[in-house]
Write a protein that holds these residues in place. Structure first.
Motif, PDB file in Angstrom:
ATOM      1  N   PRO A   2       0.135   6.831   3.791  1.00  0.00           N
ATOM      2  CA  PRO A   2      -1.521   6.862   3.988  1.00  0.00           C
ATOM      3  C   PRO A   2      -1.556   6.499   5.327  1.00  0.00           C
ATOM      4  O   PRO A   2      -0.311   5.277   5.882  1.00  0.00           O
ATOM      5  CB  PRO A   2      -0.714   5.393   2.995  1.00  0.00           C
ATOM      6  CG  PRO A   2      -0.479   5.357   1.763  1.00  0.00           C
ATOM      7  CD  PRO A   2       0.900   6.418   2.714  1.00  0.00           C
ATOM      8  N   GLN A   3      -2.515   6.376   6.169  1.00  0.00           N
ATOM      9  CA  GLN A   3      -2.989   6.492   7.109  1.00  0.00           C
ATOM     10  C   GLN A   3      -3.421   5.038   6.832  1.00  0.00           C
ATOM     11  O   GLN A   3      -4.110   4.442   6.188  1.00  0.00           O
ATOM     12  CB  GLN A   3      -4.083   7.365   8.205  1.00  0.00           C
ATOM     13  CG  GLN A   3      -3.280   8.300   8.234  1.00  0.00           C
ATOM     14  CD  GLN A   3      -4.268   9.626   8.506  1.00  0.00           C
ATOM     15  OE1 GLN A   3      -5.967   9.567   8.918  1.00  0.00           O
ATOM     16  NE2 GLN A   3      -3.967  10.634   9.101  1.00  0.00           N
ATOM     17  N   PRO A  48       5.962  -6.711   2.020  1.00  0.00           N
ATOM     18  CA  PRO A  48       5.806  -6.256   0.543  1.00  0.00           C
ATOM     19  C   PRO A  48       5.074  -4.560   1.002  1.00  0.00           C
ATOM     20  O   PRO A  48       5.537  -3.718   0.604  1.00  0.00           O
ATOM     21  CB  PRO A  48       4.662  -7.076  -0.312  1.00  0.00           C
ATOM     22  CG  PRO A  48       5.698  -8.151  -0.137  1.00  0.00           C
ATOM     23  CD  PRO A  48       4.996  -8.340   1.855  1.00  0.00           C
ATOM     24  N   LEU A  49       3.990  -4.548   2.040  1.00  0.00           N
ATOM     25  CA  LEU A  49       3.541  -3.063   2.240  1.00  0.00           C
ATOM     26  C   LEU A  49       4.673  -2.281   2.346  1.00  0.00           C
ATOM     27  O   LEU A  49       4.497  -1.147   2.510  1.00  0.00           O
ATOM     28  CB  LEU A  49       2.454  -3.516   3.213  1.00  0.00           C
ATOM     29  CG  LEU A  49       1.365  -2.570   4.301  1.00  0.00           C
ATOM     30  CD1 LEU A  49       1.415  -1.503   2.243  1.00  0.00           C
ATOM     31  CD2 LEU A  49       0.332  -3.052   4.205  1.00  0.00           C
ATOM     32  N   PHE A  50       5.263  -3.009   4.313  1.00  0.00           N
ATOM     33  CA  PHE A  50       6.425  -2.187   4.474  1.00  0.00           C
ATOM     34  C   PHE A  50       7.484  -1.646   3.988  1.00  0.00           C
ATOM     35  O   PHE A  50       7.478  -0.817   4.417  1.00  0.00           O
ATOM     36  CB  PHE A  50       7.383  -2.570   5.394  1.00  0.00           C
ATOM     37  CG  PHE A  50       6.860  -3.467   7.165  1.00  0.00           C
ATOM     38  CD1 PHE A  50       6.437  -2.201   7.708  1.00  0.00           C
ATOM     39  CD2 PHE A  50       6.464  -4.591   7.802  1.00  0.00           C
ATOM     40  CE1 PHE A  50       6.253  -1.932   8.876  1.00  0.00           C
ATOM     41  CE2 PHE A  50       5.537  -4.336   8.869  1.00  0.00           C
ATOM     42  CZ  PHE A  50       6.018  -3.122   9.826  1.00  0.00           C
ATOM     43  N   LEU A  51       8.088  -2.509   2.637  1.00  0.00           N
ATOM     44  CA  LEU A  51       8.671  -1.938   1.712  1.00  0.00           C
ATOM     45  C   LEU A  51       8.285  -0.412   1.005  1.00  0.00           C
ATOM     46  O   LEU A  51       8.719   0.145   1.025  1.00  0.00           O
ATOM     47  CB  LEU A  51       8.772  -2.936   0.748  1.00  0.00           C
ATOM     48  CG  LEU A  51      10.136  -4.323   1.617  1.00  0.00           C
ATOM     49  CD1 LEU A  51      10.522  -5.274  -0.077  1.00  0.00           C
ATOM     50  CD2 LEU A  51      11.478  -3.115   1.753  1.00  0.00           C
ATOM     51  N   ILE A  52       6.767  -0.916   0.406  1.00  0.00           N
ATOM     52  CA  ILE A  52       6.019  -0.299   0.044  1.00  0.00           C
ATOM     53  C   ILE A  52       6.111   1.710  -0.023  1.00  0.00           C
ATOM     54  O   ILE A  52       6.121   2.251   0.018  1.00  0.00           O
ATOM     55  CB  ILE A  52       4.890  -0.238  -0.830  1.00  0.00           C
ATOM     56  CG1 ILE A  52       4.988  -1.377  -1.712  1.00  0.00           C
ATOM     57  CG2 ILE A  52       3.706   1.107  -0.709  1.00  0.00           C
ATOM     58  CD1 ILE A  52       3.598  -2.048  -2.424  1.00  0.00           C
ATOM     59  N   LEU A  53       5.179   1.007   1.738  1.00  0.00           N
ATOM     60  CA  LEU A  53       5.774   2.535   3.118  1.00  0.00           C
ATOM     61  C   LEU A  53       6.827   2.946   2.870  1.00  0.00           C
ATOM     62  O   LEU A  53       6.595   4.686   3.467  1.00  0.00           O
ATOM     63  CB  LEU A  53       5.291   1.928   4.562  1.00  0.00           C
ATOM     64  CG  LEU A  53       3.872   2.093   4.163  1.00  0.00           C
ATOM     65  CD1 LEU A  53       3.353   0.895   5.790  1.00  0.00           C
ATOM     66  CD2 LEU A  53       2.623   2.372   3.731  1.00  0.00           C
ATOM     67  N   SER A  54       8.030   2.068   3.511  1.00  0.00           N
ATOM     68  CA  SER A  54       9.686   2.895   3.030  1.00  0.00           C
ATOM     69  C   SER A  54       9.350   3.857   1.988  1.00  0.00           C
ATOM     70  O   SER A  54      10.212   4.892   1.991  1.00  0.00           O
ATOM     71  CB  SER A  54      10.096   1.131   3.321  1.00  0.00           C
ATOM     72  OG  SER A  54      10.134   1.292   5.054  1.00  0.00           O
ATOM     73  N   GLY A  57       8.314   7.087   2.008  1.00  0.00           N
ATOM     74  CA  GLY A  57       8.630   8.227   2.769  1.00  0.00           C
ATOM     75  C   GLY A  57       9.816   8.602   2.553  1.00  0.00           C
ATOM     76  O   GLY A  57      10.414   9.398   2.982  1.00  0.00           O
ATOM     77  N   LEU A  58      10.740   7.175   1.791  1.00  0.00           N
ATOM     78  CA  LEU A  58      11.168   7.758   0.889  1.00  0.00           C
ATOM     79  C   LEU A  58      11.610   8.834  -0.190  1.00  0.00           C
ATOM     80  O   LEU A  58      12.438  10.161   0.462  1.00  0.00           O
ATOM     81  CB  LEU A  58      12.416   6.747   0.794  1.00  0.00           C
ATOM     82  CG  LEU A  58      13.625   6.000   1.319  1.00  0.00           C
ATOM     83  CD1 LEU A  58      13.984   4.640   1.081  1.00  0.00           C
ATOM     84  CD2 LEU A  58      14.288   6.495   2.241  1.00  0.00           C
ATOM     85  N   ALA A  59      10.886   8.745  -0.790  1.00  0.00           N
ATOM     86  CA  ALA A  59      10.399   9.916  -1.757  1.00  0.00           C
ATOM     87  C   ALA A  59       9.938  10.515  -1.318  1.00  0.00           C
ATOM     88  O   ALA A  59      10.117  12.228  -1.925  1.00  0.00           O
ATOM     89  CB  ALA A  59       9.275   8.963  -3.098  1.00  0.00           C
ATOM     90  N   ALA A 191       7.486   1.054  -5.927  1.00  0.00           N
ATOM     91  CA  ALA A 191       5.459   0.997  -6.202  1.00  0.00           C
ATOM     92  C   ALA A 191       6.318   1.680  -5.279  1.00  0.00           C
ATOM     93  O   ALA A 191       4.489   2.987  -5.543  1.00  0.00           O
ATOM     94  CB  ALA A 191       4.839  -0.378  -5.949  1.00  0.00           C
ATOM     95  N   GLY A 192       6.566   2.017  -4.139  1.00  0.00           N
ATOM     96  CA  GLY A 192       6.217   2.965  -3.348  1.00  0.00           C
ATOM     97  C   GLY A 192       6.686   4.274  -3.673  1.00  0.00           C
ATOM     98  O   GLY A 192       5.902   5.239  -3.295  1.00  0.00           O
TER      99      GLY A 192
END
Length: 266
Positions: A2-3, A48-54, A57-59, A191-192
């Motif tokens: 997500p941008q 938490p947002l950093f972890l969701i973005l991580s 990205g991994l998925a 969640a990410g």
């Protein structure tokens, strides 16, 4: 990816640490102290947002099954990206705080493995543990891609597990340390990865859900503020402030998810 999410995460994390430093000195029984505390709580969604973005990205990049050689290459690339800066800044901060932290080598190794050079360094060992656990998390990403319903169910299960983990820690049943950190933060990584296959739906949901999510964020924030100021009392010891501002309580978690949803919808 997500941008805009990364920018908001960086801004929130910087705000979180800056306001924490001021909150330790600000008189919380005065208006300016309360304002700093409110800003600190509002920026708590950054990590938490950093972890969701991580997780997202991994998925998106590593949803296929890995052979042992692929897994080793995956870990090597992740380590090459994170560890040089992490080790360098850990050494700089530790040397500035107390050069004795760098010797003997066993103490230095412990400092690096636990992220204890400073209060913000825990995140890299935490992220590295999730990378190591990726073969166990990847099937969740695959299952979440099957339908939105499964993605929601997987996220809900991870949320329940993290809440139970927090309650067990608060009761003294789980020791909070580097090895147990993934249990606290699992819901955001999951969640990410559950969100990843459904990113296209964010654009369609923007106009329909923005006002609703904003209202939920406002209500949850008000409850979160009430809980925080209801828990603290003079002389405001550091441990009390830390305990009152944790993000693993229902109101704080609801605000965190709502704030992250707003960030991703922007």
């Amino acid at each position: 990816m997500p941008q805009g999410g990364t920018l908001e995460a960086i801004t929130a994390v910087v705000g979180l640490h800056v306001t924490w430093a001021y909150m330790l000195q600000a008189p919380l029984d005065r208006l300016e102290g309360k304002a700093v505390a409110v800003c600190h709580l509002l920026t708590g969604f950054g990590v938490p947002l950093f972890l969701i973005l991580s997780g997202t990205g991994l998925a998106l990049r590593y949803s296929q099954a890995m052979k042992w050689r692929d897994y080793r290459g995956f870990l090597y690339r992740r380590a090459l990206r994170l560890l040089p800066a992490y080790v360098t800044w850990s050494l700089v901060v530790a040397a500035h705080a107390d050069p004795a932290l760098l010797w003997p080598p066993s103490r230095l190794v412990s400092l690096l493995l636990t992220g204890s050079a400073g209060p913000q360094f825990y995140f890299i060992p935490l992220l590295c543990q999730f990378y190591i656990l990726w073969p166990l998390l990847r099937p969740l990403a695959v299952a979440a891609a099957a339908s939105c319903r499964q993605a929601v169910a997987i996220t809900a299960a991870a949320t329940a597990l993290s809440l139970a983990w927090w309650e067990a820690s608060a009761a003294g049943l789980i020791v909070a340390n580097t090895l147990t950190l993934p249990g606290f933060w699992l819901l955001y990584m999951v969640a990410g990865l559950a969100l990843a296959p459904h990113l296209a739906g964010l654009g369609r949901a923007r106009a329909r859900h923005f006002a609703l999510v904003g209202t939920l964020a406002t209500v949850a924030a008000a409850i979160m503020f009430s809980g925080f100021f209801g828990m603290i009392a003079p002389p405001y010891p550091v441990f009390q402030l830390m305990l009152a501002s944790v993000i693993f309580r229902p109101a704080s978690m609801a605000y965190t998810f709502a704030a992250i949803s707003l960030a991703l919808l922007l």
